[in-house]
Design a protein around this motif. Structure first.
Motif, PDB file in Angstrom:
ATOM      1  N   ILE A 100       0.841  -1.211   0.000  1.00 31.73           N
ATOM      2  CA  ILE A 100       0.000   0.000   0.000  1.00 31.73           C
ATOM      3  C   ILE A 100       0.866   1.247   0.000  1.00 31.73           C
ATOM      4  N   ASN A 101       1.877   1.278   0.886  1.00 34.69           N
ATOM      5  CA  ASN A 101       2.707   2.470   1.033  1.00 34.69           C
ATOM      6  C   ASN A 101       4.093   2.328   0.414  1.00 34.69           C
ATOM      7  N   HIS A 102       4.392   1.155  -0.125  1.00 32.59           N
ATOM      8  CA  HIS A 102       5.719   0.990  -0.722  1.00 32.59           C
ATOM      9  C   HIS A 102       5.789   1.784  -2.025  1.00 32.59           C
ATOM     10  N   PRO A 103       6.884   2.524  -2.257  1.00 34.05           N
ATOM     11  CA  PRO A 103       6.919   3.426  -3.420  1.00 34.05           C
ATOM     12  C   PRO A 103       6.999   2.729  -4.776  1.00 34.05           C
ATOM     13  N   ALA A 132      -6.058   2.838  -3.906  1.00 34.91           N
ATOM     14  CA  ALA A 132      -5.641   3.924  -4.800  1.00 34.91           C
ATOM     15  C   ALA A 132      -5.316   5.197  -4.023  1.00 34.91           C
ATOM     16  N   GLU A 133      -5.303   5.129  -2.685  1.00 31.94           N
ATOM     17  CA  GLU A 133      -5.027   6.320  -1.884  1.00 31.94           C
ATOM     18  C   GLU A 133      -3.576   6.765  -2.043  1.00 31.94           C
ATOM     19  N   ASN A 134      -3.311   7.997  -1.615  1.00 35.11           N
ATOM     20  CA  ASN A 134      -1.938   8.500  -1.650  1.00 35.11           C
ATOM     21  C   ASN A 134      -1.052   7.664  -0.725  1.00 35.11           C
ATOM     22  N   LYS A 135       0.167   7.456  -1.163  1.00 33.58           N
ATOM     23  CA  LYS A 135       1.101   6.666  -0.354  1.00 33.58           C
ATOM     24  C   LYS A 135       1.738   7.536   0.725  1.00 33.58           C
ATOM     25  N   ARG A 136       2.058   6.890   1.822  1.00 28.07           N
ATOM     26  CA  ARG A 136       2.750   7.559   2.918  1.00 28.07           C
ATOM     27  C   ARG A 136       4.188   7.841   2.509  1.00 28.07           C
ATOM     28  N   ALA A 137       4.738   8.964   2.934  1.00 32.90           N
ATOM     29  CA  ALA A 137       6.156   9.277   2.703  1.00 32.90           C
ATOM     30  C   ALA A 137       6.837   9.495   4.047  1.00 32.90           C
ATOM     31  N   VAL A 138       8.054   9.017   4.176  1.00 33.84           N
ATOM     32  CA  VAL A 138       8.819   9.145   5.417  1.00 33.84           C
ATOM     33  C   VAL A 138      10.154   9.785   5.097  1.00 33.84           C
ATOM     34  N   GLU A 139      10.554  10.715   5.926  1.00 40.03           N
ATOM     35  CA  GLU A 139      11.822  11.406   5.709  1.00 40.03           C
ATOM     36  C   GLU A 139      12.986  10.444   5.931  1.00 40.03           C
ATOM     37  N   THR A 152      11.008   5.547   3.220  1.00 43.00           N
ATOM     38  CA  THR A 152       9.674   5.383   2.637  1.00 43.00           C
ATOM     39  C   THR A 152       9.450   3.930   2.205  1.00 43.00           C
ATOM     40  N   ARG A 153      10.550   3.236   1.890  1.00 43.23           N
ATOM     41  CA  ARG A 153      10.446   1.834   1.470  1.00 43.23           C
ATOM     42  C   ARG A 153      10.274   0.876   2.640  1.00 43.23           C
ATOM     43  N   CYS A 154      10.473   1.322   3.853  1.00 42.60           N
ATOM     44  CA  CYS A 154      10.494   0.440   5.027  1.00 42.60           C
ATOM     45  C   CYS A 154       9.129  -0.221   5.247  1.00 42.60           C
ATOM     46  N   ILE A 155       9.145  -1.530   5.509  1.00 44.36           N
ATOM     47  CA  ILE A 155       7.899  -2.254   5.795  1.00 44.36           C
ATOM     48  C   ILE A 155       7.798  -2.619   7.277  1.00 44.36           C
ATOM     49  N   GLN A 156       8.630  -1.993   8.106  1.00 44.13           N
ATOM     50  CA  GLN A 156       8.598  -2.177   9.566  1.00 44.13           C
ATOM     51  C   GLN A 156       8.727  -3.637  10.003  1.00 44.13           C
ATOM     52  N   CYS A 157       9.633  -4.348   9.365  1.00 38.52           N
ATOM     53  CA  CYS A 157       9.866  -5.733   9.795  1.00 38.52           C
ATOM     54  C   CYS A 157      10.662  -5.773  11.088  1.00 38.52           C
ATOM     55  N   THR A 158      11.370  -4.687  11.413  1.00 32.97           N
ATOM     56  CA  THR A 158      12.173  -4.491  12.634  1.00 32.97           C
ATOM     57  C   THR A 158      13.361  -5.440  12.736  1.00 32.97           C
ATOM     58  N   ARG A 159      13.791  -6.029  11.644  1.00 32.07           N
ATOM     59  CA  ARG A 159      15.006  -6.849  11.695  1.00 32.07           C
ATOM     60  C   ARG A 159      16.217  -6.031  12.145  1.00 32.07           C
ATOM     61  N   VAL A 200      23.014  -4.841   8.918  1.00 31.37           N
ATOM     62  CA  VAL A 200      21.599  -4.506   8.721  1.00 31.37           C
ATOM     63  C   VAL A 200      21.284  -4.346   7.239  1.00 31.37           C
ATOM     64  N   ILE A 201      22.315  -4.105   6.421  1.00 27.44           N
ATOM     65  CA  ILE A 201      22.106  -4.009   4.968  1.00 27.44           C
ATOM     66  C   ILE A 201      21.666  -5.363   4.429  1.00 27.44           C
ATOM     67  N   ASP A 202      22.336  -6.428   4.885  1.00 23.13           N
ATOM     68  CA  ASP A 202      21.962  -7.775   4.441  1.00 23.13           C
ATOM     69  C   ASP A 202      20.610  -8.193   5.014  1.00 23.13           C
ATOM     70  N   LEU A 203      20.304  -7.736   6.214  1.00 20.46           N
ATOM     71  CA  LEU A 203      19.070  -8.154   6.879  1.00 20.46           C
ATOM     72  C   LEU A 203      17.840  -7.475   6.298  1.00 20.46           C
ATOM     73  N   CYS A 204      17.992  -6.258   5.823  1.00 17.78           N
ATOM     74  CA  CYS A 204      16.831  -5.504   5.331  1.00 17.78           C
ATOM     75  C   CYS A 204      16.241  -6.195   4.106  1.00 17.78           C
ATOM     76  N   PRO A 205      14.969  -6.597   4.162  1.00 16.31           N
ATOM     77  CA  PRO A 205      14.381  -7.337   3.030  1.00 16.31           C
ATOM     78  C   PRO A 205      13.893  -6.436   1.906  1.00 16.31           C
ATOM     79  N   VAL A 206      13.978  -5.128   2.101  1.00 15.88           N
ATOM     80  CA  VAL A 206      13.585  -4.176   1.060  1.00 15.88           C
ATOM     81  C   VAL A 206      14.748  -3.212   0.855  1.00 15.88           C
ATOM     82  N   GLY A 207      14.540  -2.125   0.167  1.00 20.99           N
ATOM     83  CA  GLY A 207      15.629  -1.183  -0.102  1.00 20.99           C
ATOM     84  C   GLY A 207      15.701  -0.033   0.877  1.00 20.99           C
TER      85      GLY A 207
END
Length: 693
Positions: A100-103, A132-139, A152-159, A200-207
């Motif tokens: 929903i909020n992933h860019p 179809a709502e506007n996506k959230r943006a994070v600084e 903004t790409r973070c999915i809060q997996c907290t790894r 944490v670069i290897d652990l992050c499952p997104v960008g």
């Protein structure tokens, strides 16, 4: 054991297994984002949903244990289904929510091609979204010079949060806000301070967290990938070097449960920019006090003139901390052919000697032995800087197994709680004679490990301290045929291999201290030895990779190959033989060190008996058979440790121990040439860097 049926297959698994672990026993593939085998369970992403017969809704398989499932009405084993239409629809729904909020900026994302979200969206997602709502943006956040953020790409997996808190022990990252307002942050936007933060670069499952130095440098399919061994410390972490052409672009960890698990330190990961800075790419000779470029023939001719005019007892050789076993073997062969007995590989002056037995200089319990230890005594060591990944393993034992840790030496932040016993020799004597209050804890332990750092073994007191440490291990019952608890923690990747080869003074030969005395030598060979101060007088031949201290002092410079540019063998601190492979080629006219020594031996008239690397290795294996056993450890003899304990030696009363690492980020020539390591050193010293990208 508990019975469970997964996709029609009945299994016997431990009751503590999660459904995800049980399902993987059958070969089922369950997607996940937040779950990681080495981190605590969060249950955030819900991507691992499975169907449990009798359950009113899908179950998160990472968070549900087998023992928590109820049997069927007639006592049948619980039934789990991982691939039904019900599960497929549930996973599609979860993926729809995650996106929903992933860019969806995959074409410009550095994670592209290696992105778990991208892969799993293809495999388990739908082809359309109902939102179809506007996506959230994070600084974006500044968290240091190593890790780039696009939050903004973070999915809060907290790894990343769990890794920082649990494994690294430096809780730099955390979360604020709830629901859609949740953000991963350092709270006050400061640089991360952990020496393991790059993981944490290897652990992050997104960008969301990517490598800042590698940003926009290459796509993964452009790179050649070479499995090799790290030499930034003596642990010998298993790594993969990714290169494009002749340029190393990144270094990543490889899985090895017995050595580094799947972590590497920041120095290991980011030192690659030092491989292309201040490199020696041609021979040099000194004329009228200045170095000038020369040909190989000119350099060899000058060396031959000096060597042939010098008696063997006036010639010496020192091996540096990054040299491979093959290079040291070739240097030893050359010196032996010349009749030279002034050899040393201990450029920091530690009192380790192969004549005491192999057990006297290796990490006898093994790195994985830390997992089973109930008490660990650190003597003159700061493992956080000397071997960060090994320190994380000690922290894991302390956190999960309740292992007690005690320290004799400097008080430092080791990322875990410990009992501080004292500053040095007097405290160690108290452990030996049982007068110290902690002695009973050590004696009552079933598997106590005494880890001795190089800082305790430096100088004229070193031999006595080593004997005293062995005596302490014996006094607490840690020297038995079943378990040898004396562990020597090295800081130099080449040291154990060089000691195995006996690269120490021969009978009547001079050691490091003797060779560095004024007028002791007329000719001195330095094989990548940059941590020694050579006095004025001797003619110095420096063979190395960087224009470091050794090159500044040299009269002749022979450009060698770095660890990523040659095949070689390294023996880690536990005595494990590990094989490294060439990822790129040396720059300019630089050559592999053994080849330089082989060519030089021809000019000196003392030809070495091999013409190829394969022949060199065959000669090495014939002389030292254990070097042929890759990934194996030749165990030390406990009897030699008991003999060492009885050897004794002069030890200065009141002597305090200090760690041998003064600056973690500048511990070798490659690191000192790295701009990234300079930035990290500035931050570690309390300096500030610009927070701009």
């Amino acid at each position: 054991m508990a019975k469970i049926i997964v996709d029609g297959t009945e299994l016997d698994v431990p009751p503590d297994f999660t459904l995800l672990q049980a399902a993987e026993q059958t070969g089922a593939e369950i997607p996940r984002f937040c779950f990681h085998e080495r981190l605590s369970i969060a249950g955030n992403c819900r991507m691992c949903l499975v169907e449990v017969k009798g359950s009113p809704k899908p179950v998160a398989s990472c968070a549900m244990a087998v023992k928590d499932l109820r049997p069927g009405p007639n006592g049948e084993p619980p039934v789990v289904i991982t691939n039904s239409p019900y599960v497929k629809k549930a996973r599609e729904g979860v993926m729809e929510f995650l996106l929903i909020n992933h860019p969806l900026d995959c074409p410009i994302c550095d994670q592209g091609g290696e992105c778990d979200l991208q892969d799993q969206a293809m495999a388990y997602g739908s082809d359309a979204s109902r939102f179809a709502e506007n996506k959230r943006a994070v600084e974006d956040k500044y968290i240091g010079p190593l890790v780039k953020t696009v939050m903004t790409r973070c999915i809060q997996c907290t790894r990343c949060v769990r890794f920082s808190t649990e494994v690294a022990g430096v809780p730099d990252l955390g979360s604020i806000g709830r629901g859609e307002d949740m953000e991963i942050t350092t709270y006050l936007e400061k640089a991360m301070t952990s020496e393991l933060q790059g993981n944490v670069i290897d652990l992050c499952p997104v960008g969301a967290l990517t490598s800042k130095p590698y940003a926009f440098a290459a796509r993964p399919w452009e790179l050649s990938k070479t499995e090799t061994i790290d030499v930034m410390d003596a642990l010998g972490s298993n790594i993969r070097v990714d290169a494009r052409g002749r340029e190393v672009l990144r270094i990543m960890p490889r899985l090895n449960e017995d050595v580094n698990e799947e972590w590497i330190s920041d120095k290991t990961r980011f030192v690659w920019d030092g491989l292309k800075t201040q490199r020696l790419d041609r021979p040099y000779i000194r004329e009228a006090g200045k170095l000038r470029p020369a040909t190989w023939n000119e350099a060899f001719t000058l060396i031959a003139e000096k060597v042939k005019a010098t008696k063997p007892k006036k010639i010496g050789a020192i091996a540096g901390d990054l040299a491979s076993v093959e290079d040291i073997f070739a240097l030893k062969g050359l010196m032996s052919n010349l009749g030279v007995k002034n050899l040393d590989c201990r450029q920091d002056g530690v009192a380790l000697d192969p004549s005491f037995g192999r057990a006297s200089y290796i990490f006898n319990p093994g790195v994985s032995g830390i997992d089973t230890a109930d008490v660990i005594l650190l003597v003159g060591s700061n493992p956080r800087w000397e071997a960060p990944v090994l320190n994380a393993r000690i922290r894991k034992a302390w956190r999960l197994n309740g292992t007690k840790v005690a320290v004799i030496g400097e008080q430092a932040d080791l990322t875990y709680a410990y009992d501080y016993l004292g500053a040095g020799v007097d405290t160690l004597n108290g452990v030996v004679d049982g007068s110290h209050s902690f002695s009973k804890t050590l004696k009552d332990a079933k598997r106590a490990i005494v880890i001795v750092g190089q800082g305790a073994l430096i100088g004229e007191n070193g031999a006595g301290v080593l004997s005293l440490a062995a005596k302490a291990a014996d006094a607490i019952g840690s020297l038995t045929d079943e378990f040898s608890g004396l562990a020597v923690l090295h800081t130099a990747a080449s040291r154990v291999g060089a000691l195995d080869l006996g690269f120490v003074p021969g009978e009547g030969g001079l050691g490091l201290a003797g060779m560095l005395k004024p007028k002791a030598l007329d000719v001195l060979f330095l094989l990548g030895a940059d941590e020694v101060d050579v006095p004025a007088g001797p003619f110095v031949i420096y063979q190395g990779t960087h224009g470091d201290r050794g090159a500044h002092r040299a009269d002749v410079i022979l450009p060698g190959a770095a660890y990523t540019e040659k095949h070689g063998t390294w023996v880690n601190t536990e005595g494990r033989v590990q094989i490294g492979s060439r990822a790129t080629f040396p720059p300019g006219d630089a050559r592999e060190d053994w080849a330089i020594l082989r060519a030089l031996s021809d000019v000196l008239g003392v030809k070495l008996p091999y013409d190829s690397f394969a022949q060199l290795r065959a000669t090495l294996y014939a002389a030292y058979p254990h070097m042929a056993a890759a990934d194996q450890i030749l165990a030390g003899d406990v009897a030699s440790l008991k003999s060492l304990a009885g050897r004794g030696g002069a030890v200065q009363a009141g002597l305090a121990f200090r760690s041998s690492i003064e600056n973690f980020y500048f511990s070798n020539p490659i690191a000192r040439a790295s701009a990234l390591m300079a930035e990290c050193a500035t931050l570690a010293a309390g300096g500030k860097l610009e927070a701009a990208e």
